[in-house]
Design a protein around this motif. Sequence first.
Motif, PDB file in Angstrom:
ATOM      1  N   GLN A   1      -6.394   0.907   8.539  1.00  0.00           N
ATOM      2  CA  GLN A   1      -7.306   2.012   8.801  1.00  0.00           C
ATOM      3  C   GLN A   1      -6.717   2.900   9.888  1.00  0.00           C
ATOM      4  OE1 GLN A   1     -10.738  -0.327  10.175  1.00  0.00           O
ATOM      5  NE2 GLN A   1     -10.549   0.687  12.138  1.00  0.00           N
TER       6      GLN A   1
ATOM      7  N   ASN B   1      -2.131  -9.992   2.448  1.00  0.00           N
ATOM      8  CA  ASN B   1      -3.536  -9.955   2.856  1.00  0.00           C
ATOM      9  C   ASN B   1      -3.736  -9.057   4.059  1.00  0.00           C
ATOM     10  OD1 ASN B   1      -2.094 -11.590   4.550  1.00  0.00           O
ATOM     11  ND2 ASN B   1      -3.747 -13.052   4.880  1.00  0.00           N
ATOM     12  N   TYR B   2      -3.349  -7.810   3.944  1.00  0.00           N
ATOM     13  CA  TYR B   2      -3.484  -6.853   5.046  1.00  0.00           C
ATOM     14  C   TYR B   2      -4.457  -5.752   4.652  1.00  0.00           C
ATOM     15  CZ  TYR B   2       0.500  -8.798   7.594  1.00  0.00           C
ATOM     16  OH  TYR B   2       1.335  -9.616   8.302  1.00  0.00           O
ATOM     17  N   GLU B   3      -5.140  -5.239   5.627  1.00  0.00           N
ATOM     18  CA  GLU B   3      -5.954  -4.051   5.463  1.00  0.00           C
ATOM     19  C   GLU B   3      -5.630  -3.075   6.587  1.00  0.00           C
ATOM     20  OE1 GLU B   3      -9.996  -5.168   5.453  1.00  0.00           O
ATOM     21  OE2 GLU B   3      -9.952  -6.203   7.391  1.00  0.00           O
TER      22      GLU B   3
ATOM     23  N   ASP C   1      -3.000   4.702  -2.333  1.00  0.00           N
ATOM     24  CA  ASP C   1      -4.129   3.848  -1.956  1.00  0.00           C
ATOM     25  C   ASP C   1      -4.986   4.525  -0.902  1.00  0.00           C
ATOM     26  OD1 ASP C   1      -3.395   1.288  -3.432  1.00  0.00           O
ATOM     27  OD2 ASP C   1      -1.570   1.693  -2.306  1.00  0.00           O
TER      28      ASP C   1
ATOM     29  N   TYR D   1      -3.746  -2.245  11.731  1.00  0.00           N
ATOM     30  CA  TYR D   1      -3.635  -3.139  10.583  1.00  0.00           C
ATOM     31  C   TYR D   1      -4.030  -4.548  11.004  1.00  0.00           C
ATOM     32  CZ  TYR D   1       0.911  -4.475  12.578  1.00  0.00           C
ATOM     33  OH  TYR D   1       1.912  -4.908  13.398  1.00  0.00           O
TER      34      TYR D   1
ATOM     35  N   ASP E   1      -8.479   3.166  -0.274  1.00  0.00           N
ATOM     36  CA  ASP E   1      -8.620   1.926   0.487  1.00  0.00           C
ATOM     37  C   ASP E   1      -8.736   2.180   1.971  1.00  0.00           C
ATOM     38  OD1 ASP E   1      -8.458   0.577  -1.849  1.00  0.00           O
ATOM     39  OD2 ASP E   1      -6.353   0.029  -1.653  1.00  0.00           O
TER      40      ASP E   1
ATOM     41  N   LYS F   1      -6.723  -9.880   6.318  1.00  0.00           N
ATOM     42  CA  LYS F   1      -8.049 -10.061   5.757  1.00  0.00           C
ATOM     43  C   LYS F   1      -8.536 -11.477   6.022  1.00  0.00           C
ATOM     44  CE  LYS F   1      -7.198  -6.764   2.018  1.00  0.00           C
ATOM     45  NZ  LYS F   1      -7.109  -6.578   0.551  1.00  0.00           N
TER      46      LYS F   1
ATOM     47  N   LYS G   1       0.845  -1.196   0.000  1.00  0.00           N
ATOM     48  CA  LYS G   1       0.000   0.000   0.000  1.00  0.00           C
ATOM     49  C   LYS G   1       0.877   1.242   0.000  1.00  0.00           C
ATOM     50  CE  LYS G   1      -4.052  -2.051   0.373  1.00  0.00           C
ATOM     51  NZ  LYS G   1      -5.080  -1.970  -0.682  1.00  0.00           N
TER      52      LYS G   1
END
Length: 959
Positions: free
Chosen positions: A235, A231-233, A560, A220, A563, A223, A185
């Motif tokens: 916020q 496979n990380y998201e 990103d 973090y 996202d 997912k 990202k």
Amino acid sequence: MHIIKLPWLGHRAENKFIECYAISVNHNGTKVATGGLDGNVKIWDTQSILRYKNYKEEDEKKGDPSDRMDIIESSHNLKRPIASMSRHNGAVTCVKFSPDGKFLASGSDDKIVLIWEKDEESTNRPKQFGETEADLEHWMVRKRLVAHDNDVQDICWSPDGSLLITVGLDRSIIIWSGTTFERIKRYDIHQSMVKGIVFDPANKFFATASDDRTVRIFRYSRKVNDVSANNYEFQVEHIVMDPFKKSPLTSYFRRMSWSPDGQHIAVPNATNGPVTAVVIINRGNWATDVTLIGHEAPCEVCSFSPRLFRSDDGKKDQYMTILATGGQDRTLAIWSTGCTKPLVVAEEIVGNAITDICWAPDGQSLFLTSLDGSVTCVMFEENELGEVVAEDVNDSQLLRYGGDRESAVFAESTEQLELEALATAEGRIVTPRQITPKPESKSRTDDDFTTAPSTPQRPKDNDPSPKKINNLTQTVRITKDGKKRVAPMLISSSSATTKPSSLLQPVSKGAKKFDISNKLSQTPYHLPRLGVQTSVHGLRKRDQRTGDTEQRSNEDPDNDNEDIGLDDITTVGTSQTGVSYRKQAKRYRRWLMIHKYPTPFKYISDLPNVLFRNAAAMNHELGNLLQKKDLTSTQELINPSSIDAIDENILFQVVVQSIQHVSGSSRDELLDEVLNGDNDQLVTSLVEIRNGTAWPEDDGSVNVDLGQRLDFQDPTQVIVTNDVRDGQRTYILYFPFRIQQVIPIILESCLHLYVLISFDGALQFIRAETGSYITPLLELGSNVIFSKQRGPHILVLTSSGLIYMWHLSTNGGHRLNVILSGDSIASVLNSETNLPKVDPEAVKRGEFPSVVVDVVKSIDVDASDGMPYITMTHSNSVYKFSLEMRVWLKVVDPWYFLALTEAEVYSRSPIFQNLLRKTYTNTQELVERGQQSRYTFDEDNDELKRTMQERFKELVELC
């Protein structure tokens, strides 16, 4: 405490020390990496440095320095780095070893990040061209990370080594995979250069520090149902701004540190009033109640010791953390959570500003770099900082924050805890630190390891050669029919012996699998975003029209930001992750303007009309002019973006009010002359309000909780000059809030009071002559829209439609008596609102008719009893508040004016007569425009006309 500062330890060029910027110690404390202005990354042997700890003591014991030097020469005679790498084209600003020590990441102002790996096969390589001495270790570039458009300022690895984050002066936060080194990202959410990054040891958060005077906490997590490596998201969890509102922008670094127990973040370059400080951010609520004050110049670097300590008070369950800070004052300070004052203050320990600090893994020594080019080592005696506790205590402390589980966005549920308890009962859950291979004891051999007591060992080969074969176990699987199946296994013939100790440790589902073999880069090659030339030079994007180099804009498609749910920052504490910050900020600002300056009050307010630009009401009025009866809220005739362009900070930066009145000293003598028309004796008073700096709208505008916002950074000044002819200020007052209006209270041409009204509806009554208060601060809770004084009566109306009325008494001093306290005019507005018919078919299509409330045209005060009159715009109705019945009375129905003449509209009250005349005139204008029609009476029968005249006179007499 011992300070080791060797003449050969540092970065040199032409036999002179040059600036040294970064330092890092590997996981077992055997190597130290440094970077500096010469563009070289140097790796030093720790034992070669620490052996000088007791040099003076041994020298004094032996009495002969030559004997001591002989001892030194006979041991590690290494007065130079074991490796020196020069692949950067600029100054090396940051270096960081990976958690397992296999990789070393270095960032430079050439905009490139290099991943170094030790080449075991070329350890004893001969001296290369240009080298004065051959390196004892050879480190090669495993990967070049090209993505930044400006200097790389800081680097940090996640605790399990799965992520690598780089930040730089291009205000970018770039997240890389720690195994394949692919870019995951990129976020350009800071408004200025990012100069610090730190990871949470519990593997849940990371924080960034920027010159936009914010520290942003990111959460973090992996997912769900995604087994890929990336496979990380991410916020944004929180934004910390308070301690950095006045932080200096002269610091080159903002190196933060997270405590080993995961509880606190130490952030440098903060302020506490006018004093520079280090702020401690508390985990969870992210409060900033604790600040460390002691440095005389901006502090640039903080570093927590990686070990916890126990104090001498005997409490075994209370642990301390040790923090080292340094900066531009050339002072090293050592702090402890068990003391209010620093444990150690080493002034001028280096010749220039401290740029980086790093602790050894045992917590007993630290290394620091400086702009003087030197590398200094500080060693502490045993128990000097406290008793060092075992490493397992760190893990137990991190278990409170789920350090043994995968990162999760949501809080742990009871079901999840029950499942973990069940898993614990079946097999021991260990932490990532426990599954790390540990060095084996010399008394144990490979033959001592077995997989389980019930599993037989493989027989040893009778081959007399010294080559050993590992003890391996085949997997036995039981099928549905009860038969056993043994999985085949490949036995390597390699001569290298594989230690199975790391495979024999029980691993739970929550433990991080740290496989070194997965760290080999297998990513395909991609062209850089700005072309192949950026792989070499790292050029920034140029404007094709002007040729000027510019920073990346928020609309850069390479980031990103969408996202993470924003363009600049995210909505903290909400789930609206799909809305960009700009739209969210505009929506909130529009909501704030409509609520602070509602359209029904735009004709009566003392404030500028530009503040009352409600697009919905303006569209309705414009639609009526255009005779479009089917106008709905979806049709935007007027662009509501004009509301966003209104800046209250500029509009009310300076508020000036000029008042003419009779001087208090000559009131009796001059009153008759003033009443006779002689204005030469009037005195002019001047009130000048200089509002303090408002809270920055870029970050504060999304904080809907107004109670948590601060409305000032500097105090507001109220400068009063009671006689302009004197040319001297009478007094100056200071207030901790921003003032929007000032109302002079004049009785019989004499000035008595000033009423200062803040943006949030706080009223302060002060005496005009002296500036002293007559009441405490009155909090009304909403912005004041309208104010009116009629004789001794003072009326204010708030944006929420509440009316307050006071009676001022001047006998024996100034006293305020309450007449009305928060009585609402909502009933008046609602009674004049006609709800349109709703079409069910239109509702199914998502179309709803517009509902526009009638607008208040005027508000006046009856001088006899202080009761307010309200006149509506469209209906021309007049209402008066009844103090006895506590309700609004409709004293005039507008349809009477369609049957009466102007002479018949009469009242003995001057104020009421004035309202009747204005209302009658407005009604006649509507008749002339054809919007209403006058009544036509029967010429042969005037009974209806006489009845209406009598009823109108009765209503007027009742009022």
